[in-house]
Structure formats: structure tokens, C-alpha cells
Enzyme design. Sequence first.
Site, PDB file in Angstrom:
ATOM      1  N   SER A 194       0.831  -1.197   0.000  1.00 38.95           N
ATOM      2  CA  SER A 194       0.000   0.000   0.000  1.00 38.95           C
ATOM      3  C   SER A 194       0.869   1.252   0.000  1.00 38.95           C
ATOM      4  CB  SER A 194      -0.924   0.000   1.225  1.00 38.95           C
ATOM      5  OG  SER A 194      -1.830   1.085   1.172  1.00 38.95           O
ATOM      6  N   ASP A 195       0.381   2.303  -0.638  1.00 44.01           N
ATOM      7  CA  ASP A 195       1.084   3.580  -0.643  1.00 44.01           C
ATOM      8  C   ASP A 195       0.053   4.699  -0.734  1.00 44.01           C
ATOM      9  OD1 ASP A 195       3.952   4.739  -0.908  1.00 44.01           O
ATOM     10  OD2 ASP A 195       2.766   5.877  -2.356  1.00 44.01           O
ATOM     11  N   GLN A 196       0.401   5.863  -0.172  1.00 39.37           N
ATOM     12  CA  GLN A 196      -0.570   6.953  -0.119  1.00 39.37           C
ATOM     13  C   GLN A 196       0.096   8.304  -0.356  1.00 39.37           C
ATOM     14  OE1 GLN A 196      -2.377   8.384   3.727  1.00 39.37           O
ATOM     15  NE2 GLN A 196      -4.236   7.501   2.858  1.00 39.37           N
TER      16      GLN A 196
END
Length: 201
Positions: free
Chosen positions: A68-70
Site C-alpha cells: 500500500s502507498d498513499q
Amino acid sequence: MTQLVLGSTSIFRKALLEKFNLSFECAKPNIDETALENETPENLVARLAEEKAKEVSKEYPEGLIIGSDQVAICDGNILGKPHTFKNGVKQLTSFSGKTVTFLTGLCLYNAKTDNTQVVVEPFYVSFRELTITEISSYLHAEQPYNCAGSFKSEGLGICLFESLKGDDPNTLIGLPLIRLHQLLKNEGFDVLDKQVFPTKL
């Protein structure tokens, strides 16, 4: 029994995944998170989520791995983690009275079959008109320097907002659980079927 792995050492993502009451491992993906030239925010978070999952697969060659990345987007600018008080002040000042888009890239990678699923989930945060005193007080109180956007929505950061809009509040914290549940089901693994995944002890 399939081994579930969270490709992150974020305590926030770990806490979110624990809501599923499953046994899982955490592993740190060592990748370069620099954006490519002319890369869109959507492509950036999707690519990094996938790269994180596949990097972790080197350690778990038969695992089901979550990456996951944001990023936050304000006035067309991509903003990540502030890392310092000064940068936190700059980010929150720029957010004052505006709606900021948070994009979270989510990847579920089956290392055993080489099947990859990637989605990008948006979430919208409308900020109050913030004073420099409020911003400074908040940053000193919670020190959210390792959080995209310079706040912790699960904590005192909620006081900075006017409204929130999105399909899943977990997305803002960094792991969209509704979409993750669907990706797991697409792989044939039902979170509610404890014969597939072991429950947390």
C-alpha cells in the site's frame, strides 16, 4: 494454509489489518519511492503499492502479500510525509479551508501464482480554516511527521476537519479494508472462513 503478509511496518496499517482478526506477518519493503518523471499521482501510488508487495515476495515466495502507498494532492501538488515540524506547518497551512484528495494505492500479490491485483482508492478531506496557533499546537501534540498530509485522522487530527467523504474511512489511515476484502475474495480467500486463514491468537 496460505501465509498473509503485510508489506509495511506502519503501526497504523498493522492496526487496520488486525480488524480482520487474522494471523499475518509484517515485512518492510526497501524500495525507492521517488516519483517518475511526469508520473500521475494515481500511477505513482499504484506502482509503489505493487513494487512494495513484490519486493516483500522475495522473502515470502509463496505468500499472499499486501502492498500500500498513499499521497495527498492539494492544488495539483503531490504531498507525502512531512518528516519535520516545518514541513508539517507548510502542509497544513496549504490545506486550510480547502478540500484535499488522498489517494491510496492497494496491491494484493499472490507470490505463488504471480497474480497481481491493484486498485487506487480516493478519499476527500475538507479542512477548516486553520490558524497558525492551531496548526502548531496540533503538530506539537501529535507529531504526525510520518503521516501523509501531516495528521492522524484516527487521533486529534479529526479536529482539523470540516468534513470527510469516501467509501471507506480506513482508506484515509492507509489501508482500504473494504477493497482489500474484495481482492482477497477474488483470490478465493474469504476473511470469514477461518479454515482458509488462521485467526489471530
